[in-house]
Design a protein around this motif. Sequence first.
Motif, PDB file in Angstrom:
ATOM      1  N   SER A 116       0.852  -1.192   0.000  1.00  0.00           N
ATOM      2  CA  SER A 116       0.000   0.000   0.000  1.00  0.00           C
ATOM      3  C   SER A 116       0.881   1.233   0.000  1.00  0.00           C
ATOM      4  O   SER A 116       1.885   1.292   0.727  1.00  0.00           O
ATOM      5  CB  SER A 116      -0.919   0.017   1.231  1.00  0.00           C
ATOM      6  OG  SER A 116      -1.796  -1.080   1.206  1.00  0.00           O
ATOM      7  N   ILE A 117       0.524   2.210  -0.798  1.00  0.00           N
ATOM      8  CA  ILE A 117       1.288   3.459  -0.899  1.00  0.00           C
ATOM      9  C   ILE A 117       0.354   4.612  -0.589  1.00  0.00           C
ATOM     10  O   ILE A 117      -0.787   4.656  -1.076  1.00  0.00           O
ATOM     11  CB  ILE A 117       1.902   3.632  -2.302  1.00  0.00           C
ATOM     12  CG1 ILE A 117       2.805   2.436  -2.643  1.00  0.00           C
ATOM     13  CG2 ILE A 117       2.690   4.923  -2.391  1.00  0.00           C
ATOM     14  CD1 ILE A 117       3.348   2.466  -4.056  1.00  0.00           C
ATOM     15  N   ALA A 118       0.850   5.553   0.222  1.00  0.00           N
ATOM     16  CA  ALA A 118       0.015   6.697   0.600  1.00  0.00           C
ATOM     17  C   ALA A 118       0.872   7.944   0.733  1.00  0.00           C
ATOM     18  O   ALA A 118       2.063   7.869   1.101  1.00  0.00           O
ATOM     19  CB  ALA A 118      -0.713   6.416   1.910  1.00  0.00           C
ATOM     20  N   PHE A 119       0.277   9.078   0.384  1.00  0.00           N
ATOM     21  CA  PHE A 119       0.919  10.366   0.641  1.00  0.00           C
ATOM     22  C   PHE A 119       0.691  10.716   2.106  1.00  0.00           C
ATOM     23  O   PHE A 119      -0.424  10.580   2.620  1.00  0.00           O
ATOM     24  CB  PHE A 119       0.314  11.442  -0.257  1.00  0.00           C
ATOM     25  CG  PHE A 119       0.720  12.844   0.120  1.00  0.00           C
ATOM     26  CD1 PHE A 119       1.960  13.352  -0.263  1.00  0.00           C
ATOM     27  CD2 PHE A 119      -0.123  13.653   0.868  1.00  0.00           C
ATOM     28  CE1 PHE A 119       2.342  14.641   0.102  1.00  0.00           C
ATOM     29  CE2 PHE A 119       0.252  14.939   1.230  1.00  0.00           C
ATOM     30  CZ  PHE A 119       1.484  15.435   0.843  1.00  0.00           C
ATOM     31  N   THR A 120       1.759  11.146   2.789  1.00  0.00           N
ATOM     32  CA  THR A 120       1.649  11.456   4.208  1.00  0.00           C
ATOM     33  C   THR A 120       2.107  12.874   4.475  1.00  0.00           C
ATOM     34  O   THR A 120       2.962  13.424   3.768  1.00  0.00           O
ATOM     35  CB  THR A 120       2.492  10.492   5.059  1.00  0.00           C
ATOM     36  OG1 THR A 120       3.878  10.610   4.694  1.00  0.00           O
ATOM     37  CG2 THR A 120       2.044   9.053   4.868  1.00  0.00           C
ATOM     38  N   GLY A 121       1.554  13.468   5.476  1.00  0.00           N
ATOM     39  CA  GLY A 121       1.952  14.804   5.921  1.00  0.00           C
ATOM     40  C   GLY A 121       1.661  14.947   7.400  1.00  0.00           C
ATOM     41  O   GLY A 121       0.820  14.231   7.941  1.00  0.00           O
TER      42      GLY A 121
ATOM     43  N   VAL B 264       6.701  20.848  10.231  1.00  0.00           N
ATOM     44  CA  VAL B 264       5.854  20.265   9.186  1.00  0.00           C
ATOM     45  C   VAL B 264       6.650  19.221   8.412  1.00  0.00           C
ATOM     46  O   VAL B 264       7.833  19.429   8.102  1.00  0.00           O
ATOM     47  CB  VAL B 264       5.332  21.356   8.233  1.00  0.00           C
ATOM     48  CG1 VAL B 264       4.470  20.749   7.131  1.00  0.00           C
ATOM     49  CG2 VAL B 264       4.561  22.406   9.015  1.00  0.00           C
ATOM     50  N   ASN B 265       5.981  18.088   8.102  1.00  0.00           N
ATOM     51  CA  ASN B 265       6.659  17.060   7.312  1.00  0.00           C
ATOM     52  C   ASN B 265       5.711  16.523   6.243  1.00  0.00           C
ATOM     53  O   ASN B 265       4.506  16.444   6.444  1.00  0.00           O
ATOM     54  CB  ASN B 265       7.142  15.919   8.217  1.00  0.00           C
ATOM     55  CG  ASN B 265       5.998  15.172   8.861  1.00  0.00           C
ATOM     56  OD1 ASN B 265       5.427  14.248   8.296  1.00  0.00           O
ATOM     57  ND2 ASN B 265       5.625  15.594  10.084  1.00  0.00           N
ATOM     58  N   VAL B 266       6.266  16.215   5.092  1.00  0.00           N
ATOM     59  CA  VAL B 266       5.517  15.593   3.993  1.00  0.00           C
ATOM     60  C   VAL B 266       6.346  14.446   3.438  1.00  0.00           C
ATOM     61  O   VAL B 266       7.585  14.440   3.575  1.00  0.00           O
ATOM     62  CB  VAL B 266       5.194  16.605   2.860  1.00  0.00           C
ATOM     63  CG1 VAL B 266       4.242  17.666   3.335  1.00  0.00           C
ATOM     64  CG2 VAL B 266       6.482  17.239   2.331  1.00  0.00           C
ATOM     65  N   GLY B 267       5.665  13.479   2.836  1.00  0.00           N
ATOM     66  CA  GLY B 267       6.412  12.361   2.281  1.00  0.00           C
ATOM     67  C   GLY B 267       5.483  11.307   1.710  1.00  0.00           C
ATOM     68  O   GLY B 267       4.272  11.499   1.568  1.00  0.00           O
ATOM     69  N   VAL B 268       6.051  10.181   1.392  1.00  0.00           N
ATOM     70  CA  VAL B 268       5.318   9.042   0.848  1.00  0.00           C
ATOM     71  C   VAL B 268       5.602   7.840   1.739  1.00  0.00           C
ATOM     72  O   VAL B 268       6.762   7.550   2.055  1.00  0.00           O
ATOM     73  CB  VAL B 268       5.732   8.739  -0.606  1.00  0.00           C
ATOM     74  CG1 VAL B 268       5.027   7.486  -1.106  1.00  0.00           C
ATOM     75  CG2 VAL B 268       5.405   9.913  -1.512  1.00  0.00           C
ATOM     76  N   GLY B 269       4.516   7.151   2.135  1.00  0.00           N
ATOM     77  CA  GLY B 269       4.672   5.988   2.992  1.00  0.00           C
ATOM     78  C   GLY B 269       4.319   4.707   2.244  1.00  0.00           C
ATOM     79  O   GLY B 269       3.374   4.680   1.459  1.00  0.00           O
ATOM     80  N   ILE B 270       5.085   3.677   2.474  1.00  0.00           N
ATOM     81  CA  ILE B 270       4.839   2.366   1.867  1.00  0.00           C
ATOM     82  C   ILE B 270       4.650   1.353   2.979  1.00  0.00           C
ATOM     83  O   ILE B 270       5.432   1.305   3.935  1.00  0.00           O
ATOM     84  CB  ILE B 270       6.011   1.946   0.956  1.00  0.00           C
ATOM     85  CG1 ILE B 270       6.182   2.944  -0.188  1.00  0.00           C
ATOM     86  CG2 ILE B 270       5.768   0.555   0.376  1.00  0.00           C
ATOM     87  CD1 ILE B 270       7.350   2.647  -1.092  1.00  0.00           C
TER      88      ILE B 270
END
Length: 437
Positions: free
Chosen positions: A287-292, A309-315
Amino acid sequence: MKRINNSVLALALFVGFANINAQEKKTLTLDEAVQLGIQNSKNLKIDAAKIEEATADLLEAKNRQLPELKVSGSYMYLPIKPNIDLKLPGVSAAGGPEVHQVAYGSANLSVPIYSGGRIKYGIQSAKYLVEASKLSTENDKIAIAYNVAQAYNNLFKANQSIKVLEENLSASQKRDETFLKLENNGVIARNDRLKANLQTSNIELQLLEAKNNYNIANINMDLLLGIPETTEIEVDQNYIEEAGDVKPVDFYISEARDNRKDLQALAQQRKAAELGSKSAKAENLPSIAFTGGYVAADIPKFLTIYNAVNVGVGISYNLSNIWKENSSLKQSQAREKQLAANNELLNDNIKLEVNREYQNTDYSKKRISVFEKSAEQANENYRITKNKYENGLATMTELLDADAAQIAANVGVINAKADAVLAYRKLLQTTGTLTIK
């Protein structure tokens, strides 16, 4: 004065009981009865709740494609001074500030990007199950329409039997009066007059039984329609002329395949099960999701953090899927096999039901002409026997037997017509084309 009060009390009690026992009369056509039965059906209320449940499941499936936003915060008071030992180069914790409280807050956002199709399959599967619930409700409506028609038919037959028996009882009682005069004048023997009286008593018993059957049929009808069981329903006998022309049996089998709601509901369930298997296979995919996120913290006289503040992509991937068998997939595949077998069984049952009700409808129509011929014969036989008896050429027993046969034949014609209409409606129910106006 006391006698007057007692009279008033007795009158009041009589009026009260009369009101209690009074029945409201309600004239209903068959279509009106069907509508009322559907409107007040408890089974359909259960079906409505099932549709709401399936719709809620669909909403839950759709919610899985929406972003997840979670906010948390906490405040802690520290009554005892904590020991703080900073390991940062060049920084000493000796003589540091006293920390007695901590405030912390965070916000985390997650937007699904890829889930192996589980979300998409879940939404579509839920849609199929909602449609299946609606189709099952339509199938139940058709079944209720037939059940109401059956109860209506029973009420009609019971009422018609009462009318025929009342007419014959009146004629029999008049005959008794005539025979009594003939006996008194020495024209007939007392034994012949008693035979006639016995015939009258038998008709009275038949009438009592018919009225009892009518009352039971009326209560059953009231309960089906959801109205007070003290309501006396008056049926419209014009419905016995509604039976249409019967087409070849292949026509009705084709109609059933196209219109049976339970067959259509099963098809929707099979589609949902197929998507369930696809969704189960997708569990082996990552599963892949955009995270912030956002973090803020405040420790008075010691530390303050804000605008973190943080942003990224989670797998996310469950490594245990490598050695664990996919039980969800096996369950879903088993459900597919079960529904496929149910589909074959239902198709066989539909063929059997349509053929059986087709034969019953044809048989019921043929019975009408036979009963009509029988009634003509019975009426003519009674006329001839009555003339022969009046001329001393037939016995009292023969006359009474002819009268009893005439009653049975006339009631049989009415019942045969009503049964033919009901059989035709049953045929339409098995094809899923029984109309609900």
